[in-house]
Motif scaffolding. Structure first.
Motif, PDB file in Angstrom:
ATOM      1  N   ILE A  99      60.582   3.730  -9.706  1.00 36.18           N
ATOM      2  CA  ILE A  99      61.483   4.232 -10.749  1.00 36.18           C
ATOM      3  C   ILE A  99      61.250   5.724 -10.970  1.00 36.18           C
ATOM      4  CG2 ILE A  99      62.044   4.098 -13.219  1.00 36.18           C
ATOM      5  CD1 ILE A  99      61.406   1.103 -13.073  1.00 36.18           C
ATOM      6  N   ALA A 100      59.974   6.120 -11.011  1.00 35.43           N
ATOM      7  CA  ALA A 100      59.628   7.538 -11.190  1.00 35.43           C
ATOM      8  C   ALA A 100      60.120   8.368 -10.008  1.00 35.43           C
ATOM      9  CB  ALA A 100      58.118   7.684 -11.356  1.00 35.43           C
ATOM     10  N   TYR A 101      60.046   7.825  -8.799  1.00 36.19           N
ATOM     11  CA  TYR A 101      60.522   8.565  -7.630  1.00 36.19           C
ATOM     12  C   TYR A 101      62.019   8.829  -7.722  1.00 36.19           C
ATOM     13  CZ  TYR A 101      56.024   7.507  -5.392  1.00 36.19           C
ATOM     14  OH  TYR A 101      54.691   7.414  -5.080  1.00 36.19           O
ATOM     15  N   MET A 114      57.363  16.070  -4.375  1.00 33.96           N
ATOM     16  CA  MET A 114      57.932  15.927  -5.720  1.00 33.96           C
ATOM     17  C   MET A 114      56.987  16.461  -6.782  1.00 33.96           C
ATOM     18  SD  MET A 114      59.609  12.115  -5.672  1.00 33.96           S
ATOM     19  CE  MET A 114      60.661  11.555  -4.332  1.00 33.96           C
ATOM     20  N   THR A 115      57.562  16.825  -7.910  1.00 38.07           N
ATOM     21  CA  THR A 115      56.788  17.251  -9.072  1.00 38.07           C
ATOM     22  C   THR A 115      56.891  16.161 -10.139  1.00 38.07           C
ATOM     23  OG1 THR A 115      57.283  19.570  -8.607  1.00 38.07           O
ATOM     24  CG2 THR A 115      56.464  19.033 -10.811  1.00 38.07           C
ATOM     25  N   ILE A 116      55.821  15.377 -10.255  1.00 41.25           N
ATOM     26  CA  ILE A 116      55.775  14.297 -11.247  1.00 41.25           C
ATOM     27  C   ILE A 116      54.475  14.474 -12.024  1.00 41.25           C
ATOM     28  CG2 ILE A 116      55.798  11.803 -11.638  1.00 41.25           C
ATOM     29  CD1 ILE A 116      57.160  11.470  -8.936  1.00 41.25           C
ATOM     30  N   SER A 117      54.608  14.796 -13.313  1.00 41.77           N
ATOM     31  CA  SER A 117      53.417  15.120 -14.119  1.00 41.77           C
ATOM     32  C   SER A 117      52.534  13.910 -14.377  1.00 41.77           C
ATOM     33  CB  SER A 117      53.857  15.739 -15.454  1.00 41.77           C
ATOM     34  OG  SER A 117      54.726  14.863 -16.145  1.00 41.77           O
ATOM     35  N   ASP A 118      53.143  12.776 -14.673  1.00 41.73           N
ATOM     36  CA  ASP A 118      52.362  11.578 -15.011  1.00 41.73           C
ATOM     37  C   ASP A 118      52.777  10.442 -14.095  1.00 41.73           C
ATOM     38  OD1 ASP A 118      50.684   9.810 -16.226  1.00 41.73           O
ATOM     39  OD2 ASP A 118      51.950   9.472 -17.991  1.00 41.73           O
ATOM     40  N   MET A 119      52.047  10.286 -12.987  1.00 40.77           N
ATOM     41  CA  MET A 119      52.402   9.267 -12.010  1.00 40.77           C
ATOM     42  C   MET A 119      51.918   7.887 -12.455  1.00 40.77           C
ATOM     43  SD  MET A 119      53.719   8.175  -9.224  1.00 40.77           S
ATOM     44  CE  MET A 119      54.202   9.712  -8.466  1.00 40.77           C
ATOM     45  N   ILE A 177      50.365   1.498   0.354  1.00 40.83           N
ATOM     46  CA  ILE A 177      49.974   2.817   0.859  1.00 40.83           C
ATOM     47  C   ILE A 177      51.208   3.693   1.054  1.00 40.83           C
ATOM     48  CG2 ILE A 177      48.997   4.061   2.830  1.00 40.83           C
ATOM     49  CD1 ILE A 177      47.066   1.735   3.199  1.00 40.83           C
ATOM     50  N   PHE A 178      52.235   3.133   1.668  1.00 48.80           N
ATOM     51  CA  PHE A 178      53.482   3.874   1.880  1.00 48.80           C
ATOM     52  C   PHE A 178      54.058   4.349   0.548  1.00 48.80           C
ATOM     53  CE2 PHE A 178      58.150   3.780   2.034  1.00 48.80           C
ATOM     54  CZ  PHE A 178      58.372   4.779   2.991  1.00 48.80           C
ATOM     55  N   THR A 179      54.022   3.456  -0.445  1.00 50.62           N
ATOM     56  CA  THR A 179      54.557   3.797  -1.764  1.00 50.62           C
ATOM     57  C   THR A 179      53.792   4.954  -2.407  1.00 50.62           C
ATOM     58  OG1 THR A 179      55.299   1.521  -2.111  1.00 50.62           O
ATOM     59  CG2 THR A 179      55.039   2.880  -4.073  1.00 50.62           C
ATOM     60  N   THR A 180      52.474   4.943  -2.262  1.00 54.67           N
ATOM     61  CA  THR A 180      51.671   5.994  -2.902  1.00 54.67           C
ATOM     62  C   THR A 180      51.873   7.361  -2.250  1.00 54.67           C
ATOM     63  OG1 THR A 180      49.766   5.522  -1.472  1.00 54.67           O
ATOM     64  CG2 THR A 180      49.885   4.342  -3.581  1.00 54.67           C
ATOM     65  N   GLN A 181      52.424   7.413  -1.038  1.00 57.79           N
ATOM     66  CA  GLN A 181      52.564   8.686  -0.329  1.00 57.79           C
ATOM     67  C   GLN A 181      53.936   9.330  -0.483  1.00 57.79           C
ATOM     68  OE1 GLN A 181      49.757  10.064   0.984  1.00 57.79           O
ATOM     69  NE2 GLN A 181      48.966   8.219  -0.030  1.00 57.79           N
ATOM     70  N   ILE A 182      54.866   8.671  -1.148  1.00 56.48           N
ATOM     71  CA  ILE A 182      56.216   9.198  -1.278  1.00 56.48           C
ATOM     72  C   ILE A 182      56.224  10.532  -2.024  1.00 56.48           C
ATOM     73  CG2 ILE A 182      58.508   8.787  -2.248  1.00 56.48           C
ATOM     74  CD1 ILE A 182      57.871   7.123   0.217  1.00 56.48           C
ATOM     75  N   LYS A 183      55.434  10.632  -3.064  1.00 55.68           N
ATOM     76  CA  LYS A 183      55.398  11.864  -3.865  1.00 55.68           C
ATOM     77  C   LYS A 183      54.994  13.059  -3.008  1.00 55.68           C
ATOM     78  CE  LYS A 183      52.900  13.975  -7.757  1.00 55.68           C
ATOM     79  NZ  LYS A 183      52.125  14.935  -6.939  1.00 55.68           N
ATOM     80  N   ASP A 184      53.890  12.949  -2.273  1.00 51.61           N
ATOM     81  CA  ASP A 184      53.417  14.060  -1.450  1.00 51.61           C
ATOM     82  C   ASP A 184      54.308  14.288  -0.234  1.00 51.61           C
ATOM     83  OD1 ASP A 184      51.299  14.603  -3.127  1.00 51.61           O
ATOM     84  OD2 ASP A 184      49.907  13.303  -2.058  1.00 51.61           O
ATOM     85  N   LEU A 185      54.850  13.200   0.318  1.00 53.31           N
ATOM     86  CA  LEU A 185      55.711  13.337   1.492  1.00 53.31           C
ATOM     87  C   LEU A 185      56.952  14.163   1.173  1.00 53.31           C
ATOM     88  CD1 LEU A 185      56.013  12.370   4.481  1.00 53.31           C
ATOM     89  CD2 LEU A 185      57.409  10.494   3.599  1.00 53.31           C
ATOM     90  N   PHE A 186      57.486  13.984  -0.026  1.00 52.34           N
ATOM     91  CA  PHE A 186      58.693  14.713  -0.430  1.00 52.34           C
ATOM     92  C   PHE A 186      58.378  15.917  -1.312  1.00 52.34           C
ATOM     93  CE2 PHE A 186      60.390  10.657   0.865  1.00 52.34           C
ATOM     94  CZ  PHE A 186      61.603  10.984   1.439  1.00 52.34           C
TER      95      PHE A 186
END
Length: 568
Positions: A165-167, A151-156, A140-149
């Motif tokens: 790695i993507a983060y 980030m702009t990641i087109s293909d998660m 759960i923590f891992t899945t929230q890193i994108k929104d927490l920061f």
């Protein structure tokens, strides 16, 4: 024969219901409904569905679990434990696949209750529960890193390692305003209990951060903070009930994840109910609770809901705010329904970073790192189950983790059981003060006649202990005329143990050795009789006491008066 009972707690609690209890339930239900709102939205989005589906689940499933469940104070709805498996099912089978899997899980839960497995599920090894719970928290923590920061990641990617790695590769796209909102949300949620026990920190964080994001956007032109409305279209209308199209191929493919949902839901709901019992002094009905959970998971997906179970945090909130009966859970569902119908459009302004902060706090609460560290000091077998379940949860998925964890736990349990059973050889004499099945009045030591060997089995005689018995007999020197097998400390024998005894008798007969059993308890005696074991050695060679067995062995050695039995 046990009679099937389905007794929802609501029925028994309404018999002596009064106005005072009703007011206490209403107050608790309103507060729990407010607490459940941000969690339902966050769990829905994190699971890969729209926010309203999380709320619909809390409304429909929460209402049914309170109506039909076996606990007075249980509050049901979507929980963080399901996020990982729901997300995986949607990625592979789509929303319709999730609906089918949830319906199947409801059927499994009903069967668990009908088969009265409520108490058995409680015996799932603790290291497995801690392992997959901690693994879910990390995921759960891992899945929230994108929104927490922000980030702009087109293909998660969906894989755990690939996500990180993507983060790292896209960390330069992080938005500092989103980071600020996420961090402030975590601080507010963590600090709120010091000032207020009634109002949930998650709700305060959502209100304040939504206002803060609106000011940033409208006054300072900050457009980089993503909100729910930027990602989802909000629908505040209740959907019509729809039954999904099912094919046999889809049902077969979804059996495993559906069973995982059912097991996970059963564990979490019964754990929540047990914790509630410890606080209230009440006693829940495990099987009724499972059937109530099953009904909820059969109805909720028809309206677009996701899997639901008993929620420990919301149940404790209900208790702490004075909830007495399932009426509080019903009120909580009604409160959520009113919010959904009249205030849901406002949810579109909630920042995604704020919801990520809510889920980070939820993940921390789930991780149970203290229990994890404590278990690392336990025996190696427990550590093995814990670590493997944890790693499988975060690297692969929860279905594999639970299945493999249970298999390993069962194998280790069988090994431990086998280690508790030992076989010893008595060569010279038997001390009456160490025995409980002697009939000699003078309590003299019983000498073992020449040509007789006495073996004693201590513990359950099942497949794990059979080989040890054979090895001991194979290493003995001279072949006796009679072998006495003392079974006074054998509580049960399984089919493999019977097979092992039969083989030993066959080998002994070929060598001209007679077998006499001593101290067989009635339960084992009955099992051996049904298996036809007495046709092999003769029922007259089954003795209730060792002194009778020794006299029988002495008679055989001296004149061979007991007939030879052969297998037909």
């Amino acid at each position: 024969m046990r009679v099937l009972t389905f007794r929802p707690k609501l029925i028994s609690t309404l018999r002596n219901y009064n106005r005072k209890t009703f007011m206490a339930d209403v107050m608790a239900g309103v507060i729990v409904g407010i607490v459940a709102l941000p969690l339902a939205i966050a769990f829905g989005i994190a699971s890969g569905v729209t926010p309203e589906k999380g709320i619909i689940t809390a409304i429909v499933a929460g209402f049914i679990i309170s109506m039909a469940g076996g606990s007075k104070v249980q509050i049901g709805g979507p929980t963080g434990a399901f996020i990982v498996i729901i997300y995986g099912i949607i990625q592979q089978y789509g929303m319709q696949g999730l609906t089918i899997a949830t319906l199947m899980a409801g059927v499994f839960l009903l069967l668990f209750g009908l088969l009265q497995l409520g108490t058995i599920i409680k015996f799932i090894p603790y290291p497995i529960i801690v392992g997959f719970t901690s693994g879910i928290a990390v995921t759960i923590f891992t899945t929230q890193i994108k929104d927490l920061f922000g980030m702009t990641i087109s293909d998660m990617p969906s894989d755990f390692t690939e996500k990180w790695i993507a983060y790292f590769r896209n960390f330069h796209t992080a938005d500092m305003w989103s980071v600020l909102i996420g961090v402030m949300s975590i601080v507010i949620i963590s600090a709120t209990p010091r000032f207020s026990k009634k109002i949930p920190g998650s709700l305060i964080a959502i209100i304040l951060m939504t206002l803060f994001a609106a000011v940033l956007k409208n006054r300072f032109g900050v457009m980089s903070v993503e909100t729910i409305g930027d990602r989802f279209s909000i629908n505040s209308g209740l959907p019509d009930a729809q039954l999904p199209e099912m094919t046999w191929a889809t049902v077969k493919a979804l059996v495993s994840p559906a069973f995982t949902i059912a097991i996970l839901g059963a564990i979490e709901s019964l754990l929540s109910a047990t914790v509630a019992d410890g606080v209230t002094g009440d006693r829940h009905d495990s099987n009724t609770e499972l059937m109530g959970q099953g009904i909820a998971n059969l109805v909720s997906p028809l309206f677009g809901g996701i899997p639901a179970t008993g929620a420990i945090a919301r149940t404790m909130t209900n208790i702490n705010n004075g909830g007495k009966t399932p009426v509080a859970g019903i009120v909580h569902a009604v409160v959520l329904l009113l919010i959904f119908l009249f205030l849901m459009p406002l949810a579109r302004y909630i920042p995604m970073a704020c919801l990520a902060g809510v889920l980070v706090v939820v993940a921390y609460g789930m991780c149970g790192w203290r229990s994890f560290v404590t278990l690392l000091k336990n025996p190696k077998s427990d550590i093995t189950v814990l670590v493997i379940t944890f790693l499988l949860t975060i690297i692969f998925d929860l279905t594999i983790a639970i299945e493999v964890g249970l298999i390993i736990a069962c194998l280790l349990f069988m090994r431990r059981m086998a280690e508790t059973t030992d076989v010893k050889v008595v060569l010279d004499e038997i001390d009456p003060y160490e025995d409980t099945d002697l009939e000699h009045e003078n309590n003299e030591h019983l000498a073992i006649p020449k040509g007789v060997e006495v073996y004693e089995i201590n513990g359950p005689y099942f497949f794990g202990a059979g080989n040890r018995f054979e090895e001991i007999m194979a290493n003995m020197g001279e072949r006796p005329k009679v072998r006495i097998i003392r079974m006074r400390k054998v509580p049960f024998v399984d089919s493999t143990g019977i097979h092992n005894l039969s083989n030993m008798c066959l080998m002994s007969q070929k060598e001209g050795i007679r077998i006499v059993l001593s101290g067989v308890n009635p339960k084992v005696h009955k099992v051996l009789g049904h298996a036809g074991f007495y046709d092999m050695i003769g029922e007259e060679n089954i003795c209730s006491h060792i002194d009778i067995a020794l006299a029988k062995a002495k008679e055989i050695v001296e004149n061979g008066s007991v007939r030879q039995h052969t297998v037909r």
